[in-house]
Design an enzyme around this catalytic site. Structure first.
Site, PDB file in Angstrom:
ATOM      1  CB  CYS A 221      -1.025   0.104   1.161  1.00  0.00           C
ATOM      2  SG  CYS A 221      -2.337   1.307   0.878  1.00  0.00           S
ATOM      3  CG  HIS A 347      -3.619  -3.555   3.063  1.00  0.00           C
ATOM      4  ND1 HIS A 347      -2.508  -3.055   3.882  1.00  0.00           N
ATOM      5  CD2 HIS A 347      -4.184  -2.400   2.570  1.00  0.00           C
ATOM      6  CE1 HIS A 347      -2.863  -1.979   3.792  1.00  0.00           C
ATOM      7  NE2 HIS A 347      -3.840  -1.428   3.209  1.00  0.00           N
ATOM      8  CD  GLU A 349      -1.023  -6.527   5.063  1.00  0.00           C
ATOM      9  OE1 GLU A 349      -1.337  -5.110   5.375  1.00  0.00           O
ATOM     10  OE2 GLU A 349      -0.937  -6.839   3.737  1.00  0.00           O
TER      11      GLU A 349
END
Length: 379
Positions: A221, A347, A349
């Site tokens: 990001c 993102h 993750e």
């Protein structure tokens, strides 16, 4: 309706007093009493504890809390949170829940359930018995509050599991003097997401170090935006290139709001939030990781890569490896000629799981391990 549709599991702390070397059950007895005052009778008690619970303590809890002895479950502190489901399973917690909620349909359920946990057990085994280890530098601004990066940290652990490696995360405060020295012995550098301009100069410096010293890099990001700003300033030599989030008057807004977002006062209205499709370019590092030409990833950001600079940046070596086809927005950039340099606007993750590590984190950790194993790298 009916009681068989409701199960109360009370998670409680059993404090250990070092002075007297004893575990205290009184707080749990009091909390169960308070629950009963509001009409809740716990069926199962899960005891958080740093020491094993002996039979006497379990018997006392069973008696005073009015639950069966087998419903007093020990949840001792473990080296990894991923071991906890196995510990609870060994004590039959899952079977009790299934039985009390009348979910069991066949006698073979216990055997089937044990079989289902084989993959999880194998994953925990890889986590606890790594063959290698690597240090990843996480360049952020909340290093005193590491839980701010919990999703990223866990995704790195997941990437380590996939590579049978222990990942040691070094949190680098990018506002600290001389922080660059902390990158000298790392296998990879990660710049996470975030808002605001605090620490941005340091994050740009981290991206430059990764680019120039050929250290594996993953930008998330804001990490993509930082990588683009750094490349524009130091490779294209466009002085003062920036994001309009940090400098509204920059001459080179390589990161900017979309035209239709400008003038909107409500920041929430300009946020690109949720899951979007990304077309991944074949032959890219990202495509090699995903093994797919279209992926879906989660977003939470306002500012975008400015397509006005796209052609110049690509010509200079910053390759666009993924785009959001709906609006032709740049989602992934990579550095040509670099061993492993990937930055994404989303993102990843958020989608990583211990038994299904995200492909980008898996390959980032693999690249970091390869970097450490290279003859020129000083350990």
């Amino acid at each position: 309706g009916g009681k068989e549709n409701v199960l109360y599991v009370h998670v409680t702390l059993i404090p250990f007093l070092k002075a007297s070397e004893e575990l205290k059950t009184k707080p749990t007895q009091h909390s169960v009493g308070k629950l009963r005052e509001i009409g809740i009778n716990p069926d199962i008690i899960i005891c958080r504890t740093e020491k094993p619970l002996n039979d006497d303590i379990k018997a006392k809890l069973s008696l005073f809390c009015n639950v069966p002895r087998e419903s007093v479950i020990e949840a001792r502190d473990m080296a990894s949170i991923y071991e906890v489901p196995l510990v609870l399973h060994q004590q039959g917690l899952d079977d009790q829940i299934i039985l009390r909620l009348r979910l069991r349909h066949r006698k073979s359920h216990r055997h089937t359930h044990s079989k289902d946990l084989q993959a999880w057990t194998a994953m925990v085994d890889r986590l606890n018995r790594p063959r290698r280890e690597v240090t990843i530098a996480l360049a952020g601004k909340y290093t005193d509050y590491k839980d701010a990066y919990k999703s990223v940290s866990e995704a790195l652990v997941h990437g380590g599991i996939a590579n049978e490696a222990r990942v040691n995360i070094r949190f680098v405060e990018t506002t600290a003097p001389g922080f660059e020295r902390q990158f000298s012995d790392v296998g990879g550098i990660l710049v996470p997401g975030g808002f605001g301009d605090r620490g941005i100069t340091g994050k740009i410096a981290a991206a430059r170090l990764a680019r120039e010293l050929r250290i594996p890099f993953l930008g998330l990001c804001l990490g993509l935006q930082v990588a683009v700003i750094e490349f524009t300033r130091n490779v294209l030599k466009l002085a003062g290139a920036n994001s309009t989030e940090f400098d509204a008057r920059t001459r080179h807004p390589v990161i900017d709001l979309l035209p239709e977002q400008k003038g909107v006062q409500n920041k929430g209205a300009t946020m690109r939030l949720g899951t979007y499709k990304c077309a991944v370019r074949k032959g890219s590092l990202a495509h090699r990781a995903y093994g797919a030409s279209v992926v879906r990833e989660r977003h939470r950001h306002r500012y975008e890569f400015n397509n006005k600079y796209r052609r110049r940046l690509e010509a200079a070596g910053l390759s666009v490896a993924g785009v959001c086809a709906e609006k032709d927005l740049v989602e992934i950039v990579e550095l040509r000629g670099h061993p492993w340099f990937v930055a994404v606007q989303f993102h990843p993750e958020f989608k990583s799981r211990p038994e299904r590590p995200h492909p980008l984190f898996r390959d980032f950790v693999a690249a970091a391990l390869a970097h450490c194993a290279a003859p020129s790298h000083e350990n």
